[in-house]
Structure formats: C-alpha cells, structure tokens
Design a protein around this motif. Structure first.
Motif: not given
Length: 675
Positions: A243-248, A274-285
């Motif tokens: 059920k997990l989609f993206a991780v930031t 999307l082959n792991g492209k939704l593992l976001i490596g940086s926090c916007y703030a």
C-alpha cells in the motif's frame, strides 16, 4: 418498624449538636455561636442545608472571627494562613455506599483523562502530577480528587494514545488508495537519534490527511541501515504492505548510500512504482533553508551590521525614541517596525532586513543625532541588501505554502519550484557581477533538487485540470529552451508509464486450468499484445512463458479480444483527460473536490491522481518550516522510555487534528498497558 438509630454522616455535625426540646421536637445548636436551628418538628425533617450555609457562608459571627484569625473550617477547602492549600491537610471525605459513588468514580476518571490530555497537548512533564503547586491547584478545585501517581498518569497517556491509534488504524484501513511516507530525524544530547515517520493519504471522501505514524529510536543514526528497522516496523504496524507509494527523505540525514539501501529494501517488501523514482531524496523546506543560508552567507558581514544596528535601536528605549523622531523628521513613509531576528528562524531575518532597508535613510542619518551610534553601511551595501531581499522574498513565498491552515496537495509545489529554477538560472548568468556571485551557488544547489524532484512535481501538476500538460510545456520552454521537447517527453512518458501500472493493477487476476498431462495450457499470443491482461508466473518453466486460462480451443481468442477491448477502453481515459480543454484558472480551486466529482468518469486515473496528489514534498512539521538547524529532542523526553516518547508525540499530533475518539464521553473505556 426498624427503630435502629441511623448514623449521621453529614459533615455539619462536626459543628452542630442535637438537642431534644420535647418528644416531638429536636433542634440543632451551633457549637460556636450557640444559636439554635430547627431540625425535626413532629414528622417533618428540616434537613441540613440551612446548617451548612450557616457555617460555610460565614453567617455564624464566631466563624467569621475565626476565619479572620486564620482558623480553618471543615466545610471550606483547607487553606494555610497565607491562603494556599496544604497538600498534606486533606479534607475529610464522606462517600455514601449508593449509586453516588459511581458518579464520583466517573468524575475522577474524567479528570484523569483531562490531565493526561493536557500533558500531551502542552508537552508538560509527566511528573507534574506530583508537583506540590499542581496538587494545590487541583485540591482547591476538587478536594476529593486523589493524588495521581507518576506511573498511573503515564499509563493514562499511553492508554489515550492506544485509543487514538486504533481510530487512525481503522481510518487508514478504509483508505481506497495508497499511503505516502516522509521521514525526519531528530538528534539528541546523546549518541542516538529518533526517526519521525509521517503518513500522508487521501480518504474515501477525498480529504487529505497528514499524521505522525511512528517515532522510533535509532541507536546508530549514522549507519547506512539506520532507517531499515523504523520503516519496516511502520509498514508492519500500520498494515501498509503493498500500500506504500512514495517515500520522502532529506539529504541532511540520508545520503546516497542510505537512499540506495532503502530503495533496495522497499523494492523487496513493497515494490515502488516507476522503478524507484518516487523515493524523494530531499525535503522541500530544508532545500529552501539551505538556499537562504547560501544567500545570507555571501553577505555575512553586511547582515551582521544590520543586525547590530537594529539591536542598538530596539534594546534601548531612548535610542528607539530618537530613531522614531528622526523618522518623522525625514518623513520616511515606511510603516514597518524594527524587530531583532531569531537566527534559528530565517524568515525573521528576512523581515528584519526588509524593514531595515525601508528605513535605510534613517539609519544613514542616525549617527548625526546619536554620537554613540557608530555603525556605517554604504549605499552599495544597502543596494546589495535590496537585491538579497528580492531573492529571499522568492524563497519566502515558496516556503509559505507549508504554513497554511491545511497541508497543500503536491500539484501546488510545481508553481513555486519552476519559478525558483527559472529565476536562479537567469540570475546565475547575469551581467551584474554581484547578482551572479550571489545566485550561482544557490542555482547549483536548487538545480540538483530540481533534477531529483521535477518529475514528481510535473506529474502532480498534470493531475490539476487547470494545467495538465500545458503548464509543463509552457514552463519547460522557458527553463530548457531548445531542449524543452526532450524534457516534456520525459514527463509525458512518466505519466503514461504510471497510468499503465494502474491499468494493470485494476485487471482481475488470471485463472489457470491444468490440462490432461498435468501441466498448464499456454498461448502463443505475442507478449506485447497481452501485457495488460496476463501475468508472468514464477515457476520452473522458461522465464518468459505466459499462461492464460482456457476452457476450449477458442477461449484464448476470447481472452485476446477482451484484452484488446479493455486496452482500447482504458488507454483513452488518460488521453481523453489530457485532450480536453483545461479549466479556467481560479485562485480558490479544490483539486481533490474536482477529482471526487469526476471519479466515475475517470475510474483509473482518479486513483492515480489520489496517490500522486498526496505525495509529501517536505519532511518537517509546520512549525519547523523556517528552521535553520535540525530538531533536537530535549533531555527530559530522552529520559523517557522510547514507547512513551512515541505515545506522547503521536497522540498530540492526532488530538490536534480532532480525532473522533478524543471526546471522553464517546470513548469511556480505558485501554490498559503494562509499563
């Protein structure tokens, strides 16, 4: 008739005696002023209310004198001579062995619940329940309330957390879409850390929710696998498998090795789209905060001069008066007030600088009116500060997205991100040497972030019916120039690939029939034509063999036609959405409300939009958006059990969002937990 004499239980009999006047009349006499009052006359019982008023309201003249002399009456809350209640001198309690004791027990339970809630919401220490000042206050309000032990209030807090957790668990279980996670790390005064895992999801009513799901102790926070246990336990505890989609994450605590480790872990436990492209490596703030530090660092000495000048004016009343008088004489139109900044919050530094720039004429003349003021800023320095404030305002507007009353959907961040990318790109090649030197490090840093997150931002804005692919095409043409078509195609391919994943997920699983030889019947259909309606089995047969259900010689043909029809019906759903005209652009637009109304028209695309729009782009809480440094847990929290820390932090977050179980009357059952 039972003539046994009843024991008198009212506390008034400590101040009155009973006197028999005759066989049909009994009176009560005050032991202090000796005044006589009616009590029993024939078959009529006068009761004790008038006797209580005589003592408690100070009607008795002797009791008034005693009170003035500091003596205490039993009918009033016990007080010391100085007016404060002594915890050790508790009033007597007279409880009837009737149903009234149940009411008293309920009242005490409610008070215990409210105290636990107060400790959680205001982050008070648990041992405040043993503080004499707190006990004095409670006794003054309710003399019968018992002392609450430290262990008992800790159990109350954990019990409240468990009730709220069950409510949230039920909510997440009912969510039709996926759940996104963001990770933040708090340091401590010890060598350990705490991982804060926040979940973000959209419920079946298309409302966005953001909740802290776990606070996990990290014994070795610098390890490449530091977050493995935290993530896996969160997935297991909240039933997020598949059920997990993206991780930031954020690069401040998750370097490339940590991200690579997590990507591999999640690909095994919960394959990422999307082959792991939704593992976001940086926090916007945090990215915005780093850009601000880069900008302020380039003018460190000038900013210090402004800070010292403001400090000189605002910390001495006489200096403030001279400054205001000079402002009136020079007729400076600025309505801003000087405020010294908090150097841990970069937005306060911006407000200090912008106010000082508007009042630069006053600062320039201040030394002629005040000989003690010896700080001088040249006109060039003031001009540089004006330029600096222009770029800080750009970042401030971008950060303010996170400070609103509700957390924004992911599509909102594309507008600010592409604007920052465009402005910094142009400024980094400016003819003005100062602007070029100021913005080049900022552009290099933000460009890395843009490359990492632009695909997510772009897909999210495509899910906004006011913009779709049109805004991507427009913005990319300005950012990339002649190379825009390539990057637009990257986004278009990403949207279609993601949609294809959802199409496959919506298909029913195939069934398989064993033939007479005990093997599966298989088809010779081309793989590319059946990719949407079949699965590759992990068996010992050749790797790419495709197996389909069948019941006669032409059943495969039926499946083939059905698959082609499904493919033709599903593919236009995305194309139809993109080809339709964009909606008129309006400021107040509820993108989730629009998808809620159109989910029947776009059954698959709406599910994809639900998951994309709730991707968290920031890992920090609303009150930490402008922080320069990472959060550090205080020493008191570090002294508690990790499970108690998690209960206190999570319960506060859930109660702030108005959990349905936060009303004591609606959830009277207390959940017990062994500590």
């Amino acid at each position: 008739m039972n003539n046994k004499r009843r024991r008198k239980k009212s506390i008034v009999w400590e101040h009155f005696t009973i006197e028999t006047v005759d066989s049909g009349c009994t009176r009560a006499r005050c032991m202090q002023c000796k005044k006589s009052f009616a009590y029993i006359s024939g078959s009529k019982l006068a009761g004790t209310s008038h006797l209580k008023r005589h003592i408690a309201l100070g009607i008795c003249p002797v009791s008034r004198i005693n009170q003035k002399n500091g003596e205490v009456l039993a009918l009033t809350p016990h007080s010391s001579v100085n007016g404060t209640q002594d915890v050790n001198d508790l009033p007597r309690k007279r409880l009837k062995s009737t149903s009234g004791s149940n009411h008293t027990s309920f009242f005490q339970d409610r008070c215990r619940y409210d105290i636990a809630k107060m400790i959680i919401m205001h982050e008070y220490p648990l041992d405040m329940v043993e503080c004499p000042a707190f006990l004095n206050s409670v006794r003054a309000l309710q003399p019968q309330f018992p002392v609450v032990a430290l262990d008992a209030i800790e159990r109350d807090c954990v019990g409240l957390y468990q009730r709220e957790r069950q409510t949230l668990l039920d909510l997440i279980g009912s969510v039709p879409g996926r759940v996104n996670l963001s990770l933040d790390m708090w340091s401590t005064y010890q060598s350990v850390g705490y991982a804060f895992i926040t979940g973000q999801f959209i419920d079946d009513d298309w409302k966005l929710h953001r909740r802290i799901l776990a606070v996990v102790l990290l014994p070795f926070p610098d390890s490449e696998s530091a977050f493995n246990h935290a993530i896996l336990s969160c997935i297991s505890d909240w039933n997020l498998e598949n059920k997990l989609f993206a991780v930031t994450l954020d690069e401040s605590f998750a370097n490339k090795a940590v991200r690579r480790n997590l990507r591999h872990l999640l690909s095994v436990k919960n394959p990422l789209i999307l082959n792991g492209k939704l593992l976001i490596g940086s926090c916007y703030a945090r990215v915005l905060g780093h850009l601000v530090q880069d900008a302020l660092g380039s003018l460190r000495e000038t900013v210090k001069k402004v800070r010292d000048s403001v400090k000189y004016v605002v910390t001495v009343d006489a200096c403030q008066e001279r400054f205001n008088d000079l402002k009136l004489q020079l007729q400076v139109p600025s309505a801003k007030s000087l405020v010294l900044d908090d150097q841990t919050q970069w937005n306060t530094t911006y407000h200090m600088l912008i106010a000082a720039c508007e009042l630069k004429e006053v600062f320039s003349c201040l030394d002629t009116f005040d000989s003690n003021y010896r700080i001088t800023l040249t006109m060039d320095e003031w001009k540089q500060l004006d330029v600096l404030c222009t770029f800080l305002k750009l970042l401030l507007d971008a950060a303010n997205l996170l400070t609103g009353p509700t957390y924004p959907t992911a599509n909102a961040f594309f507008h600010e991100a592409w604007k920052i990318q465009l402005e910094l790109k142009h400024a980094a090649v400016s003819d003005d040497a100062f602007i070029r030197n100021l913005t080049r490090p900022m552009h290099e840093r933000f460009n890395r972030y843009w490359k990492d997150c632009s695909l997510v931002f772009s897909i999210a804005v495509v899910m906004d019916p006011r913009f779709k692919m049109k805004l991507v095409e427009f913005s990319f043409s300005r950012i990339y120039g002649e190379d825009a078509d390539h990057w637009v195609k990257v986004v278009s391919d990403g949207v279609h690939d993601l949609f294809l994943d959802y199409v496959v997920q919506m298909l029913p699983p195939p069934t398989f029939v064993v033939n007479g030889d005990g093997g599966f019947l298989k088809t010779d259909m081309p793989e590319e034509e059946t990719i949407l309606h079949c699965e590759i089995l992990d068996t010992e047969v050749p790797e790419n063999e495709i197996f389909l259900s069948t019941s006669d010689e032409l059943s495969d043909f039926d499946v083939y036609i059905s698959g082609m029809t499904s493919h033709q019906n599903m593919k236009p759903e995305l194309d139809q959405y993109l080809e339709e005209s964009v909606l008129p652009r309006m400021q107040e637009f509820d993108v989730l409300g629009w998808w809620k109304l159109n989910r029947k028209k776009y059954p698959i695309l709406s599910k994809m939009a639900s998951d994309i729009l709730c991707i968290p782009v920031s890992t920090v809480s609303q009150d930490s958006v402008f922080d320069i440094t990472c959060k550090k847990m205080d020493r008191y929290r570090c002294s508690l059990r990790p499970s108690t820390v998690e209960a206190l932090v999570c319960a506060k977050d859930w109660l702030q969002h108005g959990s349905s179980s936060s009303d004591y009357l609606a959830s009277k059952t207390v959940v017990k937990m062994e500590l």
